[in-house]
Write a protein that holds these residues in place. Sequence first.
Motif, PDB file in Angstrom:
ATOM      1  N   HIS A   1       0.768  -1.180  -0.098  1.00 47.17           N
ATOM      2  CA  HIS A   1       0.099   0.013   0.077  1.00 47.17           C
ATOM      3  C   HIS A   1       1.074   1.296   0.112  1.00 47.17           C
ATOM      4  O   HIS A   1       1.804   1.205   0.754  1.00 47.17           O
TER       5      HIS A   1
ATOM      6  N   TRP B   1      -8.627   2.195  -1.892  1.00 48.23           N
ATOM      7  CA  TRP B   1      -8.491   2.703  -0.412  1.00 48.23           C
ATOM      8  C   TRP B   1      -9.015   1.590   0.527  1.00 48.23           C
ATOM      9  O   TRP B   1      -9.925   1.241   0.719  1.00 48.23           O
TER      10      TRP B   1
ATOM     11  N   SER C   1      -7.741   4.040   6.515  1.00 48.35           N
ATOM     12  CA  SER C   1      -7.825   5.503   6.855  1.00 48.35           C
ATOM     13  C   SER C   1      -7.753   5.724   8.181  1.00 48.35           C
ATOM     14  O   SER C   1      -8.067   4.959   9.149  1.00 48.35           O
TER      15      SER C   1
ATOM     16  N   VAL D   1      -4.640   7.820   3.943  1.00 44.98           N
ATOM     17  CA  VAL D   1      -5.375   6.476   3.513  1.00 44.98           C
ATOM     18  C   VAL D   1      -4.075   5.571   3.108  1.00 44.98           C
ATOM     19  O   VAL D   1      -3.222   5.880   2.688  1.00 44.98           O
TER      20      VAL D   1
ATOM     21  N   GLU E   1      -3.712   3.137  -0.215  1.00 45.51           N
ATOM     22  CA  GLU E   1      -4.167   3.004  -1.129  1.00 45.51           C
ATOM     23  C   GLU E   1      -3.372   1.668  -1.933  1.00 45.51           C
ATOM     24  O   GLU E   1      -2.226   1.620  -1.843  1.00 45.51           O
TER      25      GLU E   1
ATOM     26  N   LYS F   1     -13.961   9.120  -2.795  1.00 46.81           N
ATOM     27  CA  LYS F   1     -13.409   8.279  -2.101  1.00 46.81           C
ATOM     28  C   LYS F   1     -13.420   8.315  -0.707  1.00 46.81           C
ATOM     29  O   LYS F   1     -13.690   7.418  -0.057  1.00 46.81           O
TER      30      LYS F   1
END
Length: 183
Positions: A3, A73, A76, A65, A67, A15
Amino acid sequence: MQHVIRPVRADEWEKVKDLRIASLHDPAAPIAFLDTAELAVARPDSFWQERTAGVASGRAVRQFVAEGPDGVWNGSLAVLVEERGTTDFLDREIETTQGHVVAVFVREGQRGTGVAEELFRAGLEWAWSLEGPRLERVRLYVHERNERAQALYRRVGFRDSGVRVPLESDPSAKEMEFVIPRP
């Protein structure tokens, strides 16, 4: 899955909205968040646009976030700055400039993979980088029955401060304050 952990950008409000609604549909949401999916869905796009612009820059708050390589996503968290002399969400005076972690969420399929720890690393790194005045500690609140979240918070360095706050929706239940001092 690798990520990228990064702050949100102001133009990513859709998002932000989608991930927030997903978090509020999680089975733990009733004890993890002070919001509901129904309320979130009913908010106009202008709310999400303003909220995202507010968490994308400045000193007051930053949202990070996780990602995935596919652009999804998967998690968070946000860090609010509580300035000394202001009042917190409980209408108590803030005695020291501090951060306040809120809205922690990792999608079910990504839990236990290190995503949450990386989100905390980024959020705390940002909090400790602030100057004028520096943050002396970062805190968060966790429901007394949310043992999974408590374990995560301990893993990333937070400790139970002993402060308990009754929930407005259920005064018999308590939120526990966890803190991490400035390194």
